[in-house]
Write an enzyme that holds these catalytic residues in place. Structure first.
Site, mmCIF file in Angstrom:
data_model
loop_
_atom_site.group_PDB
_atom_site.id
_atom_site.type_symbol
_atom_site.label_atom_id
_atom_site.label_comp_id
_atom_site.label_asym_id
_atom_site.label_seq_id
_atom_site.Cartn_x
_atom_site.Cartn_y
_atom_site.Cartn_z
ATOM 1 N N GLY A 188 0.841 -1.204 0.000
ATOM 2 C CA GLY A 188 0.000 0.000 0.000
ATOM 3 C C GLY A 188 0.865 1.238 0.000
ATOM 4 N N ASN A 189 0.279 2.346 0.441
ATOM 5 C CA ASN A 189 1.027 3.616 0.334
ATOM 6 C C ASN A 189 2.011 3.801 1.492
ATOM 7 O OD1 ASN A 189 -0.273 5.411 2.514
ATOM 8 N ND2 ASN A 189 -2.049 4.584 1.411
ATOM 9 N N VAL A 192 0.743 4.921 5.220
ATOM 10 C CA VAL A 192 0.260 3.811 6.058
ATOM 11 C C VAL A 192 1.425 2.856 6.368
ATOM 12 C CG1 VAL A 192 -1.345 1.864 6.176
ATOM 13 C CG2 VAL A 192 -2.111 4.037 5.215
ATOM 14 N N GLY A 193 2.341 2.747 5.424
ATOM 15 C CA GLY A 193 3.521 1.895 5.637
ATOM 16 C C GLY A 193 4.234 2.248 6.933
ATOM 17 N N GLU A 210 5.724 -3.208 0.783
ATOM 18 C CA GLU A 210 5.688 -3.042 -0.675
ATOM 19 C C GLU A 210 4.938 -1.743 -0.933
ATOM 20 O OE1 GLU A 210 7.136 -4.881 -2.972
ATOM 21 O OE2 GLU A 210 7.901 -6.413 -1.617
HETATM 22 N N1 LIG Z 1 4.925 -2.122 -4.119
HETATM 23 C C1 LIG Z 1 3.855 -2.787 -4.484
HETATM 24 O O1 LIG Z 1 3.892 -3.962 -4.805
HETATM 25 C C2 LIG Z 1 2.542 -2.099 -4.530
HETATM 26 C C3 LIG Z 1 1.468 -2.762 -5.094
HETATM 27 C C4 LIG Z 1 0.245 -2.135 -5.126
HETATM 28 C C5 LIG Z 1 0.119 -0.858 -4.599
HETATM 29 N N2 LIG Z 1 1.195 -0.243 -4.089
HETATM 30 C C6 LIG Z 1 1.110 1.114 -3.590
HETATM 31 O O2 LIG Z 1 -0.034 1.212 -2.792
HETATM 32 C C7 LIG Z 1 -0.624 2.496 -2.910
HETATM 33 C C8 LIG Z 1 -2.075 2.332 -3.273
HETATM 34 O O3 LIG Z 1 -2.688 1.540 -2.353
HETATM 35 P P1 LIG Z 1 -3.471 2.172 -1.131
HETATM 36 O O4 LIG Z 1 -2.537 2.504 -0.037
HETATM 37 O O5 LIG Z 1 -4.343 3.227 -1.666
HETATM 38 O O6 LIG Z 1 -4.278 0.894 -0.770
HETATM 39 P P2 LIG Z 1 -5.356 0.659 0.313
HETATM 40 O O7 LIG Z 1 -6.141 1.905 0.584
HETATM 41 O O8 LIG Z 1 -6.074 -0.553 -0.124
HETATM 42 O O9 LIG Z 1 -4.511 0.365 1.596
HETATM 43 C C9 LIG Z 1 -3.727 -0.748 1.690
HETATM 44 C C10 LIG Z 1 -4.095 -1.542 2.931
HETATM 45 O O10 LIG Z 1 -3.802 -0.769 4.067
HETATM 46 C C11 LIG Z 1 -4.898 -0.760 4.963
HETATM 47 N N3 LIG Z 1 -4.958 0.546 5.605
HETATM 48 C C12 LIG Z 1 -5.301 1.728 5.037
HETATM 49 N N4 LIG Z 1 -5.202 2.727 5.949
HETATM 50 C C13 LIG Z 1 -4.774 2.149 7.090
HETATM 51 C C14 LIG Z 1 -4.483 2.660 8.389
HETATM 52 N N5 LIG Z 1 -4.618 3.939 8.692
HETATM 53 N N6 LIG Z 1 -4.049 1.786 9.309
HETATM 54 C C15 LIG Z 1 -3.920 0.481 9.007
HETATM 55 N N7 LIG Z 1 -4.212 -0.033 7.819
HETATM 56 C C16 LIG Z 1 -4.618 0.773 6.873
HETATM 57 C C17 LIG Z 1 -6.081 -1.021 4.092
HETATM 58 O O11 LIG Z 1 -7.105 -1.636 4.840
HETATM 59 C C18 LIG Z 1 -5.541 -1.896 3.001
HETATM 60 O O12 LIG Z 1 -5.670 -3.258 3.324
HETATM 61 C C19 LIG Z 1 0.171 3.189 -3.960
HETATM 62 O O13 LIG Z 1 1.106 3.989 -3.335
HETATM 63 C C20 LIG Z 1 0.852 2.082 -4.693
HETATM 64 O O14 LIG Z 1 2.032 2.462 -5.337
HETATM 65 C C21 LIG Z 1 2.386 -0.844 -4.018
#
Ligand SMILES: NC(=O)c1ccc[n+]([C@@H]2O[C@H](COP(=O)([O-])OP(=O)(O)OC[C@H]3O[C@@H](n4cnc5c(N)ncnc54)[C@H](O)[C@@H]3O)[C@@H](O)[C@H]2O)c1
Ligand SMILES: CC(C)=CCC/C(C)=C/CC/C(C)=C/C=O
Length: 810
Positions: A188-189, A192-193, A210
């Site tokens: 994810g982003n 949140v990471g 990731e």
């Molecule tokens: N490196 C990779 O393989 C990869 C793959 C796909 C997406 N991404 C990155 O992910 C981002 C897009 O995804 P996203 O972040 O919008 O996805 P998303 O909103 O689905 O969030 C990812 C996960 O984090 C959880 N989450 C969200 N906010 C949270 C919080 N405050 N506390 C705990 N958990 C939380 C969500 O429930 C979800 O399961 C982009 O930056 C993209 O580049 C990376």
């Protein structure tokens, strides 16, 4: 207990039963996942269509195809990945068994993202299962339909206690993060990471992150712009730009900007027609929140192409922005949508500077026909992955680690990297309780002299193969004596460490079934080959299997007047050879293999370790023609028996092949006798029951000692280092060819050669490889009945002979 707590507790309890650790269980679960993707493809695609407007083909191409590949790889390689991995040793540990044992971490939390919901959630799960873990799976709540399908389908296919699915949004994820895990795998982003890492820190839980970021794309003026822009357009607009590794923006010289725009426009039309909105291959933004976020980014930038949008449909057309400034809104964060800004740079230097000012990206793309440009870009920047002249495709290469660096993430996965990422690579060193003298260099009282020896022994690593190791052991023994300046501790012949056999139950641990199938489809013996065949006969094996053209190939012709007599080649000890057992014989397509239990063991014979039996087989001719592989003074014998043993702790040829003596092959030549050899009758009869490739049968009440003499009668033999005699011709064999021949009558020979068929269906005759050049190797002959002195004398004897014969360790 919350729902999340319960799921984690159940997964932990299931993990503690130990069932996830069994390799068979792991493979079964992975096969169940394979079945899910075969049986439920349409349900999966329908959900992804609702979430992201991906077409059914698009979902297969970008999501499930990759998963199929990962599953195949994991299933085919799991035994090899999970097996202990012998490592290089330093001189101090030369006589120890030193290896890495991968072991499961425990319970893994997998948090998925929405943009490729199956790929980014199930791919880590494949790694978690393969590595023997339990896993709690949290799909992204943003892809509403897919999350529901995952929650419904996964428990129908895989062990729902070990791998529960927990759905929900931020509160549910945060509740999960309050639990204790052994690893957290988050996609994810980056914002949140950081929260994930913070939560993990409380329990010192390792994380894989990731993440994403702005992946730059430099287009050099020295390149085919039509091709470059088509590839960039594909990378950008696939999944509507919602791809973690999409090229975020273009850097190019102002002189080519207009052409870049025109070429990208042409590609958009080629892929998505004049009206992408109605094109089934063009997706939608995941939701209106993200739609608004992306549209806001357009502020202050000039649209050069596209720009159409419709909020109610979450549609944003493929869009190109020109003359974008670094301060523009669209350049402040990852776009994650179908906007493609073009920024001007004066050339490569400025592009590199610009890239290095930003965070380290997940991917970096460079288009140029000039290798110097590509080399400078790789040398002077850093990113998770680097691609020259293409976009995205590195994700599909399972042998490349996929992951970010710095702000784009930490850790990596795909293929074996997923397995390693979710395993603990445990260091193991098994020492024997002998050779205590060598250790004195590290025991107090410390002296400069001992330090000198310690420096030598610790700082030097060894990869000399068994001969070198034996020689060094001899040196060590001498050193021990010198260091101690006392009598050294006597050797204990028997180790008190016993290895559990690896891959228990394998009938053929020497090569995996998949390897055998892949190989058998490509090579044949000379007798099988005909001009219209595509299979490779022995002279052409090396074209397909490079080792077959190596300098230590087998079989060889032994010239008896040129062998070196060596009094340091002692007799063997056979263990288990007199046991009566049932054995399985199988027609392997090129020969018939008689599987031996691993309890049959081999020591002595100056072999550098303990060996476990794997199988035996014969090489024969046909119609009265001889068929042995080795020849003596040019004479080929009627038949040859090979008994294959593999060194501990290796579990397969793949593991043993880097060790010059990883395999010990005992060879016996047959001589024609007037009477039948009654002990061969049951073997001959069994061959009649395995006529065709793949068929097998059991020989009851078999005793190896019925067909070969006892170890006491086998003190005379030839020894050389060589290879397997079938592809891939791995140069990992310590060969022993006994002087004692075995009897076989001509009637029995005829019976043997007429029983089986090759995988091609032709009669299995003349199954031998022609002899190979000696290429400077030395062949040794044991000195029958030579009196052996004490252990020290023995090692020094071996070393002086072997060190002097560098031919042996080519
Ligand atoms: N490196 C990779 O393989 C990869 C793959 C796909 C997406 N991404 C990155 O992910 C981002 C897009 O995804 P996203 O972040 O919008 O996805 P998303 O909103 O689905 O969030 C990812 C996960 O984090 C959880 N989450 C969200 N906010 C949270 C919080 N405050 N506390 C705990 N958990 C939380 C969500 O429930 C979800 O399961 C982009 O930056 C993209 O580049 C990376
Ligand atoms: C079909 C081919 C050759 C490659 C697929 C490339 C692709 C679209 C990968 C997506 C990877 C992914 C899950 C990114 C995460 O956001």
């Amino acid at each position: 207990m919350s729902r999340e707590q319960q799921a984690v507790a159940r997964a932990r309890k299931a993990f503690e039963t130990g069932r996830s650790k069994s390799v068979e269980h792991r493979i079964r679960q992975l096969k169940n996942l394979q079945r899910l993707f075969t049986e439920k493809q349409s349900v999966i695609s329908a959900a992804v269509k609702k979430d992201l407007n991906k077409s059914e083909v698009g979902t297969q191409l970008y999501e499930t195809l990759g998963l199929e590949g990962e599953l195949n790889t994991a299933i085919n390689h799991l035994k090899e990945w999970a097996a202990p991995r012998p490592v290089e040793k330093n001189l101090l540990t030369i006589s120890d068994t030193v290896y890495i044992k991968p072991e499961p971490l425990g319970v893994v939390l997998i948090i998925g993202a929405w943009n490729y919901p199956w790929a980014v959630t199930i791919q880590p799960l494949i790694g978690a299962i393969a590595a023997g873990n339990a896993a709690v799976i949290k799909p992204s709540e943003v892809c509403v339909h897919t999350a529901k399908v995952m929650e419904d389908l996964l428990p129908l296919y895989i062990d729902k206690e070990l791998y529960p699915v927990v759905t929900g949004g931020v509160p549910e994820t945060q509740e999960l993060l309050r639990q204790r895990f052994d690893h957290i795998f988050y996609t994810g982003n980056s914002v949140v990471g950081k929260l994930i890492m913070e939560a993990a820190a409380k329990n010192l839980t390792p994380v894989t992150l990731e993440l994403g970021g702005k992946s730059p794309c430099y287009i050099d003026k020295n390149c085919d712009l039509t091709i470059a822009c088509r590839r960039v357009a594909w990378g950008k607009y696939t999944n509507c730009g919602q791809t973690c590794i999409a090229p975020d923006y273009i850097l190019c010289e102002p002189s080519i900007q207009d052409r870049v725009i025109e070429e990208v426009k042409k590609a958009i039309k080629e892929f998505y027609t004049d009206n992408p909105k109605t094109c089934p291959d063009y997706g939608r933004i995941i939701n209106q929140r993200h739609f608004k976020r992306i549209m806001n980014m357009l502020e202050g930038s000039t649209v050069a192409a596209g720009g159409d949008n419709e909020e109610s449909d979450c549609y944003i057309a493929p869009t190109v922005l020109r003359d974008v400034k670094p301060e523009a809104k669209v350049m402040q964060e990852e776009i994650f949508g179908p906007l493609l800004p073009i920024l001007s740079v004066s050339g490569l230097d400025e592009a590199i500077k610009f890239i290095n000012k930003g965070e380290k990206p997940l991917a970096l793309y460079c288009f140029s026909s000039d290798n110097k440009v590509i080399n400078r870009m790789t040398d002077e920047t850093s990113s998770g992955g680097f691609l020259a002249n293409d976009c995205l495709v590195h994700f599909s290469v399972g042998s490349l680690p996929f992951g970010g660096v710095g702000n784009s993430g930490m850790g990596c996965y795909h293929g074996k990297y997923s397995f390693d990422q979710l395993s603990h690579l445990r260091s193991c060193l098994i020492k024997k309780l002998n050779m205590e003298g060598v250790n004195s260099m590290r025991y107090p009282p410390h002296t400069p002299k001992k330090l000198g020896w310690a420096r030598f022994f610790i700082l030097n690593s060894v990869d000399l193969g068994w001969v070198g190791r034996m020689a060094l052991l001899a040196v060590m023994a001498v050193v021990a004596a010198v260091v101690l300046q006392t009598t050294s501790v006597p050797f204990k012949e028997k180790s008190n460490v016993h290895f559990k056999p690896f891959h228990q139950g394998d009938s053929e641990p020497i090569r995996s079934a998949s390897h055998r199938t892949a190989v058998s489809a490509q090579w044949c013996y000379q007798s099988q080959y005909s001009c219209d065949d595509t299979c490779r006969d022995p002279i052409r094996w090396a074209a397909q299997f490079p080792s077959c053209g190596g300098l230590r190939q087998s079989p060889i012709n032994i010239v008896s007047t040129k062998v070196h007599v060596n009094s340091a080649l002692p007799p063997f000890n056979f263990i288990g050879h007199t046991n009566t057992i049932n054995i399985t014989v199988e027609n392997k397509g090129h020969s018939a293999h008689f599987a031996l239990p691993q309890s049959f063991r081999l020591t002595g014979g100056a072999l550098p370790g303990h060996y476990r039996a794997a199988q035996f087989h014969f090489h024969w001719g046909g119609n009265g023609r001889p068929g042995s592989e080795h020849t003596i003074d040019g004479e080929q014998f009627p038949m040859e028996l090979h008994i294959v043993h593999i060194k501990e702790p290796y579990g397969s040829l793949a593991e043993a092949e880097h060790d010059m003596a990883g395999i010990a092959l005992l060879a016996f030549l047959f001589e024609e006798s007037s009477d039948d050899n009654p002990h061969l009758d049951s073997l001959i009869a069994s061959l009649g029951r395995v006529k065709n490739n793949g068929s097998s049968t059991v020989i009851p009440n078999f005793r190896l000692s019925d067909i070969i003499p006892s170890d006491k009668d086998l003190f005379s033999y030839y020894r050389y280092v060589g290879s397997m005699t079938t592809p891939g011709c791995e140069q990992a064999v310590a060969w022993t060819l006994f002087h004692r021949t075995l009897p076989i009558s001509s009637r029995q020979l005829d019976a043997i050669t007429q029983q089986c068929r090759f995988w091609t269906g032709q009669p299995m005759t003349d199954i031998f490889r022609p002899t190979q050049p000696l290429d400077g190797r030395v062949v040794y002959r044991s000195k029958a009945g030579a009196a052996l002195g004490g252990v020290m004398h023995w090692w020094v004897g071996v070393s002086s002979v072997l060190l002097g014969r560098t031919g042996l360790i080519h």
